[in-house]
Each structure stands twice: as C-alpha cells, then as structure tokens.
Design a protein around this motif. Structure first.
Motif, PDB file in Angstrom:
ATOM      1  N   UNK A  48       0.711  -1.147   0.050  1.00 60.38           N
ATOM      2  CA  UNK A  48       0.214  -0.035   0.128  1.00 60.38           C
ATOM      3  C   UNK A  48       0.812   1.140  -0.012  1.00 60.38           C
ATOM      4  N   UNK A  49       0.580   2.175  -0.342  1.00 63.65           N
ATOM      5  CA  UNK A  49       1.289   3.571  -0.734  1.00 63.65           C
ATOM      6  C   UNK A  49       0.820   4.389   0.616  1.00 63.65           C
ATOM      7  N   UNK A  50       1.236   5.539   0.543  1.00 61.21           N
ATOM      8  CA  UNK A  50       1.133   6.280   1.770  1.00 61.21           C
ATOM      9  C   UNK A  50      -0.513   6.738   2.142  1.00 61.21           C
ATOM     10  N   UNK A  51      -1.015   6.722   0.838  1.00 61.70           N
ATOM     11  CA  UNK A  51      -2.545   7.171   0.925  1.00 61.70           C
ATOM     12  C   UNK A  51      -3.578   6.026   0.858  1.00 61.70           C
ATOM     13  N   UNK A  52      -2.798   4.598   1.159  1.00 58.07           N
ATOM     14  CA  UNK A  52      -3.360   3.449   1.330  1.00 58.07           C
ATOM     15  C   UNK A  52      -4.188   2.996   0.229  1.00 58.07           C
ATOM     16  N   UNK A  53      -3.549   3.385  -1.006  1.00 56.17           N
ATOM     17  CA  UNK A  53      -3.946   2.596  -2.140  1.00 56.17           C
ATOM     18  C   UNK A  53      -3.014   1.514  -2.620  1.00 56.17           C
ATOM     19  N   UNK A  54      -3.826   0.267  -2.951  1.00 53.35           N
ATOM     20  CA  UNK A  54      -3.199  -1.106  -3.102  1.00 53.35           C
ATOM     21  C   UNK A  54      -2.441  -1.092  -4.533  1.00 53.35           C
ATOM     22  N   UNK A  55      -1.192  -1.365  -4.423  1.00 53.44           N
ATOM     23  CA  UNK A  55      -0.487  -1.772  -5.565  1.00 53.44           C
ATOM     24  C   UNK A  55      -0.810  -3.147  -6.098  1.00 53.44           C
ATOM     25  N   UNK A  56      -1.594  -3.231  -7.444  1.00 55.07           N
ATOM     26  CA  UNK A  56      -1.785  -4.395  -7.953  1.00 55.07           C
ATOM     27  C   UNK A  56      -0.784  -4.612  -9.065  1.00 55.07           C
ATOM     28  N   UNK A  57      -0.628  -5.953  -9.469  1.00 55.32           N
ATOM     29  CA  UNK A  57       0.046  -6.152 -10.728  1.00 55.32           C
ATOM     30  C   UNK A  57      -0.880  -6.982 -11.871  1.00 55.32           C
ATOM     31  N   UNK A  58      -0.737  -6.700 -13.123  1.00 56.08           N
ATOM     32  CA  UNK A  58      -1.433  -7.508 -14.062  1.00 56.08           C
ATOM     33  C   UNK A  58      -0.318  -8.570 -14.651  1.00 56.08           C
ATOM     34  N   UNK A  59      -0.653  -9.904 -14.349  1.00 50.58           N
ATOM     35  CA  UNK A  59       0.115 -11.027 -14.711  1.00 50.58           C
ATOM     36  C   UNK A  59       0.488 -10.936 -16.361  1.00 50.58           C
ATOM     37  N   UNK A  60       1.470 -11.249 -16.744  1.00 55.40           N
ATOM     38  CA  UNK A  60       1.702 -11.476 -18.181  1.00 55.40           C
ATOM     39  C   UNK A  60       0.786 -12.262 -18.935  1.00 55.40           C
ATOM     40  N   UNK A  61       0.787 -12.041 -20.421  1.00 55.55           N
ATOM     41  CA  UNK A  61      -0.013 -12.933 -21.026  1.00 55.55           C
ATOM     42  C   UNK A  61       0.631 -14.235 -21.264  1.00 55.55           C
ATOM     43  N   UNK A  70      -5.510  -9.377 -13.019  1.00 54.46           N
ATOM     44  CA  UNK A  70      -5.001  -8.354 -12.069  1.00 54.46           C
ATOM     45  C   UNK A  70      -5.014  -9.072 -10.543  1.00 54.46           C
ATOM     46  N   UNK A  71      -3.860  -9.110  -9.922  1.00 53.77           N
ATOM     47  CA  UNK A  71      -3.634  -9.806  -8.717  1.00 53.77           C
ATOM     48  C   UNK A  71      -2.682  -8.931  -7.659  1.00 53.77           C
ATOM     49  N   UNK A  72      -2.437  -9.565  -6.386  1.00 55.14           N
ATOM     50  CA  UNK A  72      -1.709  -9.096  -5.488  1.00 55.14           C
ATOM     51  C   UNK A  72      -0.519  -8.409  -5.975  1.00 55.14           C
ATOM     52  N   UNK A  73      -0.052  -7.682  -5.060  1.00 57.66           N
ATOM     53  CA  UNK A  73       1.422  -6.839  -5.423  1.00 57.66           C
ATOM     54  C   UNK A  73       2.602  -8.051  -5.745  1.00 57.66           C
ATOM     55  N   UNK A  74       2.617  -8.907  -5.112  1.00 61.95           N
ATOM     56  CA  UNK A  74       3.763  -9.844  -5.289  1.00 61.95           C
ATOM     57  C   UNK A  74       3.275 -11.143  -4.597  1.00 61.95           C
ATOM     58  N   UNK A  75       3.618 -12.284  -5.541  1.00 62.99           N
ATOM     59  CA  UNK A  75       3.307 -13.542  -5.106  1.00 62.99           C
ATOM     60  C   UNK A  75       4.426 -14.282  -5.682  1.00 62.99           C
ATOM     61  N   UNK A  76       4.771 -15.564  -4.755  1.00 64.03           N
ATOM     62  CA  UNK A  76       5.982 -16.204  -5.212  1.00 64.03           C
ATOM     63  C   UNK A  76       5.660 -17.548  -4.249  1.00 64.03           C
ATOM     64  N   UNK A  77       6.915 -18.423  -4.242  1.00 64.81           N
ATOM     65  CA  UNK A  77       6.766 -19.689  -3.535  1.00 64.81           C
ATOM     66  C   UNK A  77       8.308 -19.769  -2.827  1.00 64.81           C
TER      67      UNK A  77
END
Length: 95
Positions: A48-61, A70-77
């Motif tokens: 989240x940025x300082x204004x409370x906005x959530x950073x999302x990512x769009x997964x590559x095709x 569109x999904x969470x900011x970061x995901x992995x294993x």
C-alpha cells in the motif's frame, strides 16, 4: 494448463505439503501448477502507498497461471527449506 509459453521453469522448485502443511518434499514448480495441482506453499504480499492505495500487478499473458489477471502486489513460492519465509519475501521485494 500449458506451461510452455512461460519459458523454462524446470529449475524452479516449491515446497510440497500435505493438508496439514507437513512438508512432503521439494517439488518442481511445473508439477505444482499443472492439473491435478499439488498442494504447495506460496505467499502473497500486498503493498500500500502512503494514501492507502493498493499496488496491483497484471500478470503477463505468457504466464501459465491466470494470464492477464490483476492480482496482489507480489506472489511467489519458497523454493526450499534453507531460508525462512521472510527471506523469500525479501528476495521477491528486491526483484
């Protein structure tokens, strides 16, 4: 699922677990993401940025799981048991 479009994922690993999160083995990521899927550990990070906005990512095709979603900011294993989960998260935050 066809994982051929994402390139070589044969070197990527994940921690395979049972329904109670007991470690069974280190498996291949391709194994964990093809049908039938193997239960494995994963993590999500929400930034989240300082204004409370959530950073999302769009997964590559070319992603074999949920392309263009569109999904969470970061995901992995976590790739193995040699590092605690927090270190795997830090690694992804540096990418």
């Amino acid at each position: 699922m066809d994982i051929s479009t994402e390139g070589d994922v044969s070197w990527k690993t994940c921690v395979v677990v049972d329904e109670d999160d007991n470690v069974l083995r280190i498996g291949g990521l391709a194994e964990c993401h093809t049908v039938p899927m193997t239960l494995h550990r994963a993590f999500s990070v929400f930034i989240f940025d300082k204004d409370g906005k959530l950073l999302l990512q769009q997964r590559a095709k070319t992603k074999y799981t949920f392309p263009l979603s569109w999904t969470n900011s970061i995901c992995s294993h976590p790739r193995n048991l040699k590092k605690p989960l927090e270190e795997w998260v830090d690694i992804r935050l540096q990418d």
